[in-house]
Design a protein around this motif. Structure first.
Motif, short mmCIF file in Angstrom:
data_model
loop_
_atom_site.label_atom_id
_atom_site.label_comp_id
_atom_site.label_asym_id
_atom_site.label_seq_id
_atom_site.Cartn_x
_atom_site.Cartn_y
_atom_site.Cartn_z
N VAL A 1 -7.73 -0.10 -1.18
CA VAL A 1 -7.38 0.80 -2.28
C VAL A 1 -8.33 2.00 -2.29
CG1 VAL A 1 -7.26 1.02 -4.79
CG2 VAL A 1 -6.33 -1.02 -3.66
N TYR A 2 -9.60 1.76 -2.06
CA TYR A 2 -10.58 2.86 -1.99
C TYR A 2 -10.22 3.81 -0.86
CZ TYR A 2 -15.00 5.31 -1.40
OH TYR A 2 -15.95 6.29 -1.28
N GLN A 3 -9.87 3.26 0.31
CA GLN A 3 -9.51 4.09 1.45
C GLN A 3 -8.26 4.91 1.16
OE1 GLN A 3 -11.19 4.63 4.20
NE2 GLN A 3 -9.61 5.98 5.07
N LEU A 4 -7.28 4.31 0.51
CA LEU A 4 -6.05 5.02 0.18
C LEU A 4 -6.33 6.21 -0.74
CD1 LEU A 4 -2.98 5.35 0.17
CD2 LEU A 4 -2.87 3.65 -1.67
N CYS A 5 -7.19 6.00 -1.71
CA CYS A 5 -7.52 7.10 -2.63
C CYS A 5 -8.17 8.26 -1.88
CB CYS A 5 -8.45 6.60 -3.74
SG CYS A 5 -7.64 5.51 -4.94
N THR A 6 -9.06 7.96 -0.95
CA THR A 6 -9.72 9.03 -0.19
C THR A 6 -8.73 9.73 0.72
OG1 THR A 6 -10.43 7.43 1.51
CG2 THR A 6 -11.95 7.88 -0.30
N GLU A 7 -7.79 8.99 1.29
CA GLU A 7 -6.76 9.60 2.14
C GLU A 7 -5.88 10.56 1.35
OE1 GLU A 7 -4.59 6.45 3.93
OE2 GLU A 7 -6.23 5.80 5.24
N LEU A 8 -5.67 10.27 0.09
CA LEU A 8 -4.86 11.13 -0.77
C LEU A 8 -5.65 12.33 -1.29
CD1 LEU A 8 -2.90 8.44 -2.84
CD2 LEU A 8 -1.98 9.92 -1.04
N LEU B 1 0.82 -1.21 0.00
CA LEU B 1 0.00 0.00 0.00
C LEU B 1 0.86 1.26 0.00
CD1 LEU B 1 -3.02 -0.85 2.32
CD2 LEU B 1 -3.14 -0.09 -0.06
N ASP B 2 1.99 1.22 0.70
CA ASP B 2 2.91 2.36 0.68
C ASP B 2 3.48 2.55 -0.72
OD1 ASP B 2 2.51 2.85 3.38
OD2 ASP B 2 4.15 1.50 3.97
N ASP B 3 3.82 1.44 -1.37
CA ASP B 3 4.33 1.52 -2.74
C ASP B 3 3.26 2.06 -3.68
OD1 ASP B 3 6.72 0.47 -1.86
OD2 ASP B 3 6.29 -1.58 -2.52
N LEU B 4 2.01 1.61 -3.47
CA LEU B 4 0.92 2.09 -4.31
C LEU B 4 0.71 3.58 -4.12
CD1 LEU B 4 -1.45 1.69 -6.23
CD2 LEU B 4 -2.84 0.97 -4.28
N ARG B 5 0.81 4.05 -2.89
CA ARG B 5 0.68 5.47 -2.61
C ARG B 5 1.69 6.28 -3.44
NH1 ARG B 5 -0.98 8.40 2.04
NH2 ARG B 5 -1.31 6.39 3.09
N ALA B 6 2.94 5.83 -3.44
CA ALA B 6 3.98 6.53 -4.18
C ALA B 6 3.71 6.51 -5.69
CB ALA B 6 5.34 5.89 -3.89
#
Length: 350
Positions: free
Chosen positions: A266-273, A240-245
């Motif tokens: 993945v949905y949560q990561l997109c909202t966090e960004l 997930l950290d790699d995906l964020r980058a």
């Protein structure tokens, strides 16, 4: 020889409290009733083992008796990893076998077991003495599949078959589903599409990535695997950290999340960004079912129940035709357009 019918239209009409004429109309697709009533009649006819003359002739052409004298017992063999598909798979199998008077049970295989002990476990539990087995997808450990395929009884693999394996298989077509997802995103103007999903753990995961590459190539889009999140999650727990980058660096306009269990993260990561969905980024998730915790996702409608239904037919065909070549059947579904995708207005596609 006359065709014997244990269940008639009159039987169905009496059970449901409708007229024989109503049952006949439902069977022939004629108007004059609600769709709810029509569906109830057809489902009851199916469950009670009612067959039309054409259906009986079709079954007999494949050497399948619609009214078997001998009632058979089958097993759906699975482990905890395949529970995501359990309800719909067993539902399809039960519905179809009920038409013929046969019985299907579930056998849960232990996951904490050595490969050397598997054969003895199967013998101890009498698995080889059933009339046939259905091997569920996502078995863990993977060596279970090899042991099950050695059993000298009819088998239907509910997964993509390993290359070189002689076994009938029936599976919902995830390859086609992935291709449809790419084609849809391209049709609404998305060019920078990122694939997210483990591509190592299961054959189905590998095929999704292959289908993604195939579709992108068909649309003449270059693919650099380094720009996608495809690492084995077991060896890269920080994916997930790699995906964020990668999201920050590549700024894709759309994501296809190919593994059911990864979609919420993945949905949560997109909202966090701070990425608005679908205004800033479109998401398609390969979900087994729509989670209540997420918005209505654009997703392939995976034909899991239909796979169980079709697999039951295939088992009876195999028993009736033991020497004919194996076949692999893929059940196609539709792409459901939900609230997580939108047209990319900045597209340069002509």
């Amino acid at each position: 020889m006359p065709i014997r019918k244990d269940v008639t239209q009159k039987t169905i009409a009496k059970e449901l409290g409708v007229t024989v004429q109503t049952v006949s109309k439902a069977l022939k697709g004629k108007p004059g009733m609600s769709e709810t009533t029509r569906q109830l009649i057809l489902e009851t006819m199916e469950q009670r083992g009612y067959f039309t003359k054409d259906q009986i002739r079709s079954l007999r052409a494949e050497h399948i008796s619609p009214y078997p004298v001998e009632k058979m017992r089958f097993l759906l063999v699975q482990t905890e990893a395949s529970l995501n598909y359990h309800a719909r798979l067993i539902g399809g199998l039960q519905d179809r076998f009920a038409s013929f008077g046969h019985h299907i049970e579930v056998c849960m295989l232990p996951t904490s077991i050595r490969s050397s002990e598997m054969s003895d476990w199967l013998e101890e539990h009498g698995i080889a003495y059933t009339d046939g087995i259905f091997i569920a997808p996502s078995l863990t450990p993977k060596s279970w599949e090899d042991e099950l395929l050695k059993l000298p009884i009819p088998k239907i693999l509910l997964s993509y078959p390993p290359l070189g394996t002689k076994v009938d298989s029936v599976i919902w077509d995830i390859y086609e589903a992935t291709f449809q997802a790419v084609a849809y995103l391209r049709s609404i103007g998305h060019v920078r599409i990122m694939y997210v999903g483990d591509t190592h753990q299961q054959r189905g995961f590998i095929l999704r990535w292959q289908a993604f590459q195939h579709a992108m190539n068909e649309f003449e889009a270059a693919i650099d695997p380094r720009q996608h999140s495809i690492d084995a999650r077991s060896t890269n727990p920080h994916w997930l950290d790699d995906l964020r980058a990668k999201l920050l660096r590549s700024a894709p306009t759309a994501l296809i999340c190919g593994v059911d269990g990864e979609v919420p993260a993945v949905y949560q990561l997109c909202t966090e960004l701070g990425l608005r969905i679908p205004e800033d980024i479109s998401l398609i998730g390969m979900l087994n079912e729509q989670p209540a915790s997420l918005p209505e996702f654009t997703r392939p409608l995976l034909s899991v129940r239909e796979t169980g239904y079709r697999a039951a037919d295939r088992m009876l065909w195999r028993i009736a035709n033991p020497t004919l070549p194996c076949e692999h059947i893929r059940i196609q579904g539709e792409l459901w357009i939900g609230q997580t995708t939108a047209e990319n207005l900045e597209s340069t596609i002509v």
